[in-house]
Design an enzyme around this catalytic site. Sequence first.
Site, PDB file in Angstrom:
ATOM      1  N   HIS A 119       0.832  -1.207   0.000  1.00 22.18           N
ATOM      2  CA  HIS A 119       0.000   0.000   0.000  1.00 22.18           C
ATOM      3  C   HIS A 119       0.870   1.262   0.000  1.00 22.18           C
ATOM      4  CE1 HIS A 119      -3.522   2.439   1.613  1.00 22.18           C
ATOM      5  NE2 HIS A 119      -2.520   3.148   2.110  1.00 22.18           N
ATOM      6  N   GLU A 120       1.868   1.291   0.873  1.00 19.68           N
ATOM      7  CA  GLU A 120       2.714   2.498   0.956  1.00 19.68           C
ATOM      8  C   GLU A 120       3.526   2.697  -0.320  1.00 19.68           C
ATOM      9  OE1 GLU A 120       2.079   4.561   3.187  1.00 19.68           O
ATOM     10  OE2 GLU A 120       0.910   3.217   4.447  1.00 19.68           O
ATOM     11  N   HIS A 123       1.474   4.574  -2.738  1.00 20.12           N
ATOM     12  CA  HIS A 123       1.574   6.035  -2.596  1.00 20.12           C
ATOM     13  C   HIS A 123       2.843   6.555  -3.270  1.00 20.12           C
ATOM     14  CE1 HIS A 123      -1.880   6.500  -0.088  1.00 20.12           C
ATOM     15  NE2 HIS A 123      -1.375   5.898   0.980  1.00 20.12           N
ATOM     16  N   HIS A 129      -5.374   7.543  -1.957  1.00 16.30           N
ATOM     17  CA  HIS A 129      -6.340   6.572  -1.439  1.00 16.30           C
ATOM     18  C   HIS A 129      -7.539   6.489  -2.382  1.00 16.30           C
ATOM     19  CE1 HIS A 129      -4.478   7.286   2.711  1.00 16.30           C
ATOM     20  NE2 HIS A 129      -4.146   6.072   2.313  1.00 16.30           N
ATOM     21  N   TYR A 180      -9.636   2.567   1.997  1.00 15.18           N
ATOM     22  CA  TYR A 180      -9.809   2.454   3.445  1.00 15.18           C
ATOM     23  C   TYR A 180     -10.954   1.511   3.775  1.00 15.18           C
ATOM     24  CZ  TYR A 180      -6.816   6.267   5.191  1.00 15.18           C
ATOM     25  OH  TYR A 180      -5.773   7.057   5.561  1.00 15.18           O
TER      26      TYR A 180
HETATM   27 ZN    ZN Z   1      -2.377   5.135   2.669  1.00 13.92          ZN
END
Ligand code: ZN
Length: 301
Positions: A119-120, A123, A129, A180
């Site tokens: 996930h990171e 980014h 997100h 999320y």
């Molecule tokens: Zn995030």
Amino acid sequence: MYQGDIIFFNDMITDNPIKLVYNKGEQPSQQKSVGRTSSYWPDNIVFYEIDALLPDQARVTDAISHWEANTAVKFVQRSGESNYVYFTPGSGCSSCVGMVGGRQNITLASGCSTGNTIHEIGHAVGLWHEQSRVDRDSYVTINFENIASGAEHNFRTYEESGYDGDEFTSTLDFGSIMMYSSYSFSNNGQSTIVKLDGSTYSAQRSGLSTDDKAGIDSMYPGETGGGGTVSPPPTEPEPTPTEPEPTNPEPTNPEPTYINGEYYTIAGLTVLRKKDKWLYKKDRGGWQEVELIDGTWYNVN
Ligand SMILES: [Zn+2]
């Protein structure tokens, strides 16, 4: 500070000009975005370095393997390049969005899994997100009344936060690793993001979804699986995350009220509600206080 410093360090690089998280009262900057439209890594290559002090470095190498097996993005260990990602311990899981120039940290606390690392990295290559899509109100309702004070910015669209971006898939992807959970940053155990019909959904932190891959292919076109002269077999199996994030169970009550003294199973963990906090019983006995953040439980020290 509510729920400790994890909230305020989630997705945050304080020393960086590109911020996703702000302190209360601070105005988001109106600078040009790096997300999804610019500041990609040239030639699909992300240079990186791993802090020797980072525990469980397989989280990083497994996450990189997953990215390389499923996208045309390549990760090369830095040898003097000035723009690079630095995996280092920190108070939470955090990253900048896109290539920002110079060294940019991805921080990984001990609770950050391989899935969190995937996930990171998302980014770092330019993904916002999923609930920050400009058109997200066509798919979800944000329950701002349930969001922890100071965390509201996590639920703005990137446009509302002053950034630009683009959508590479036609619909919001509930299965995205960048989405999320229904209970992210909840201040009361009740849902913060629901579908338009009011129902909750399961978030995942196991790997890139089909739509994640499609979007990344648009941003970083090329041959999946390393590309260039080195061509690993395209059927290379995805690594099994060492700590797959449990998905949220379908709640029996869409707006649960948690009663002190009762047990609940949330995000795969059976927890006891006590004095409006969450406790779980450790294998060797004894109780550990935990908190649910972005669909993942974290120990409270
Ligand atoms: Zn995030």
